[in-house]
Design an enzyme around this catalytic site. Sequence first.
Site, PDB file in Angstrom:
ATOM      1  N   HIS A 294       4.655  -1.741   3.537  1.00  0.00           N
ATOM      2  CA  HIS A 294       4.885  -0.671   2.583  1.00  0.00           C
ATOM      3  C   HIS A 294       4.522   0.655   3.233  1.00  0.00           C
ATOM      4  O   HIS A 294       3.387   0.837   3.692  1.00  0.00           O
ATOM      5  CB  HIS A 294       4.046  -0.885   1.321  1.00  0.00           C
ATOM      6  CG  HIS A 294       4.505  -2.033   0.483  1.00  0.00           C
ATOM      7  ND1 HIS A 294       3.647  -2.963  -0.057  1.00  0.00           N
ATOM      8  CD2 HIS A 294       5.757  -2.406   0.081  1.00  0.00           C
ATOM      9  CE1 HIS A 294       4.337  -3.845  -0.757  1.00  0.00           C
ATOM     10  NE2 HIS A 294       5.620  -3.537  -0.683  1.00  0.00           N
ATOM     11  N   TYR A 472      -0.793  -0.516   4.755  1.00  0.00           N
ATOM     12  CA  TYR A 472      -1.550  -1.633   5.344  1.00  0.00           C
ATOM     13  C   TYR A 472      -1.203  -2.992   4.730  1.00  0.00           C
ATOM     14  O   TYR A 472      -2.070  -3.829   4.523  1.00  0.00           O
ATOM     15  CB  TYR A 472      -3.066  -1.369   5.249  1.00  0.00           C
ATOM     16  CG  TYR A 472      -3.421   0.081   5.422  1.00  0.00           C
ATOM     17  CD1 TYR A 472      -2.919   0.819   6.506  1.00  0.00           C
ATOM     18  CD2 TYR A 472      -4.237   0.748   4.507  1.00  0.00           C
ATOM     19  CE1 TYR A 472      -3.219   2.165   6.668  1.00  0.00           C
ATOM     20  CE2 TYR A 472      -4.538   2.087   4.665  1.00  0.00           C
ATOM     21  CZ  TYR A 472      -4.027   2.796   5.742  1.00  0.00           C
ATOM     22  OH  TYR A 472      -4.325   4.126   5.901  1.00  0.00           O
ATOM     23  N   HIS A 473       0.088  -3.214   4.491  1.00  0.00           N
ATOM     24  CA  HIS A 473       0.543  -4.466   3.905  1.00  0.00           C
ATOM     25  C   HIS A 473       1.454  -5.225   4.868  1.00  0.00           C
ATOM     26  O   HIS A 473       2.491  -5.754   4.467  1.00  0.00           O
ATOM     27  CB  HIS A 473       1.275  -4.196   2.584  1.00  0.00           C
ATOM     28  CG  HIS A 473       0.410  -3.581   1.528  1.00  0.00           C
ATOM     29  ND1 HIS A 473       0.922  -2.951   0.410  1.00  0.00           N
ATOM     30  CD2 HIS A 473      -0.943  -3.498   1.418  1.00  0.00           C
ATOM     31  CE1 HIS A 473      -0.077  -2.506  -0.340  1.00  0.00           C
ATOM     32  NE2 HIS A 473      -1.219  -2.829   0.257  1.00  0.00           N
ATOM     33  N   LEU A 474       1.083  -5.293   6.123  1.00  0.00           N
ATOM     34  CA  LEU A 474       1.906  -5.988   7.114  1.00  0.00           C
ATOM     35  C   LEU A 474       2.043  -7.461   6.758  1.00  0.00           C
ATOM     36  O   LEU A 474       1.060  -8.119   6.386  1.00  0.00           O
ATOM     37  CB  LEU A 474       1.291  -5.862   8.507  1.00  0.00           C
ATOM     38  CG  LEU A 474       1.670  -4.614   9.311  1.00  0.00           C
ATOM     39  CD1 LEU A 474       1.133  -3.358   8.652  1.00  0.00           C
ATOM     40  CD2 LEU A 474       1.142  -4.728  10.737  1.00  0.00           C
TER      41      LEU A 474
END
Length: 537
Positions: A294, A472-474
């Site tokens: 995101h 930080y939604h890898l």
Amino acid sequence: MTYDYIIVGAGSAGCILASRLSENGKHTVLVVEAGGNDNSFWFKIPVGYARSYYNPRVNWMYNSEPEAELKGRNIYVPRGKVQGGSGSINAMIFVRGAREDFDDWARAGNPGWTYEEVLPYFRKLETHANGASSWHGGDGPIHITPMRGMTHRITDAFLESCRTLGLPMNADFNGADIEGAGVYDVNTNRGQRSHSSAEYLRPALGRANLTIERNTQVERLTFAVDGRITGIEVRQDGQKRTFIARREVILAAGAVGSPQIMQLSGLGDGDMLKSVGLDVRRHLPAVGRNMQDHLCASYYYRATIPTLNDEFGSLFGQAKLGLQYLLTGKGPFAMSVNQAGGFFRGAEDEAQPNIQLYFNPLSYRIPKDPKAGLKPEPYPGYLICFNSCRPASRGNITITSADPLAAPAIHPNYLSANKDVEEVVQGSRLVRKIAAAAALFSVTAEEVSPGPDLNSDEALIDYFRENSGSIYHLCGTCAMGPDHETSVVDARLKVHGVEGLRIVDASIFPNITAGNINAPTMMVAEKGADLILEDAA
């Protein structure tokens, strides 16, 4: 040493796996963690995540390669390097995702992963403050606290603006539907972070059949002559060690770590592996591909009433909030600063909500200097942040050498899909529409940035290209699916064509979920543990 199961990574997923696989007492379990213990006070206090943001002792502090569509910028990619993983350093927003997200997982050829089939695992992992219901669990390890009734008063203005615009209102993003504006839930328990390290792993470490090795870097997997995975080689305190798995090795090292370990072990795209001097154990071209994230940008506003900037911006204010927290376990120190927001359709013809908003009664900028720390803007302010729920851009992660200590190359390829660029405009217009509605407008002095002079679609896109960053939604780098050419694990999370190896973490997501991904990552671990135990029976 030999164990039944070896879990690589004591993060949000690994801690749950360790607890569930060891609780029946039948199996010996080893957990290997590259970082240290998370026993510091700052991991317990929710606001403490600000201290972890640029701390190399607990954070891998990766950066992406230059991003072509973001003016060639390197985007910061923090990842937890500590027991609890990123769950120890995140902002604790607890969102499961939309029903359609998981139904799409199943439609991609993964039986058992529809929303109705994963809902029991979401319920299993939580104790909701409002008790058990058809949507929520009442006796799970992770405690969920609604922030409703505890938010800053300017948050009410945001919600009222959404209401007057006719946008849907939503009292529970983890209930029947995700769409609408509301206040987020957080995973806290009596004012402290409630995450898988504290609630699953730490109580389980008293079991004789569970062992943890911290500050231990996995260098590669080991193989039998027939290609079966037999264990792991690690480096600990400068010494090489080997651990043997009788049953399985389970990678739970996250969207960066799991594909990195696979590739270092000769599992990945054959040409890429040869280019860094590694032998190809099995050609699995999807390893490291399908990366999703995101991408967000913030709009900054000066307020006419006090916000959290006033309290966090002074030592006296911080001391006051700290005392409130110590005496009551409540207040801003016990919450996430991302208090409200929601999931909206950026255009009337969107089939489902495609834009997520965060409303933050504290406005701050991410410093470029890691030593600068996170500081609020020097005025009463708030910010509204937005991102696409299901971006279409796809990136990749690849090792750059055979050296296990070398950081991998992270290529998110943000805004490489036209749909994502269109949603930048949708999100920008939505933010401004809400800020201009009466309730929020009445407590707003000005839009600080991007500023009212930037109003064309092109200018708003340009602002986003210059100022956006990862939220930080890898995920997705070892995707689940039936085809070994386009996916890495099957629906039981077993690596295609490699015996004795599974992956259980956010890297297996076929598509990113709407909202923050820590909750679905923990769900994957709960379900993954059941799959492993079923196969062991």
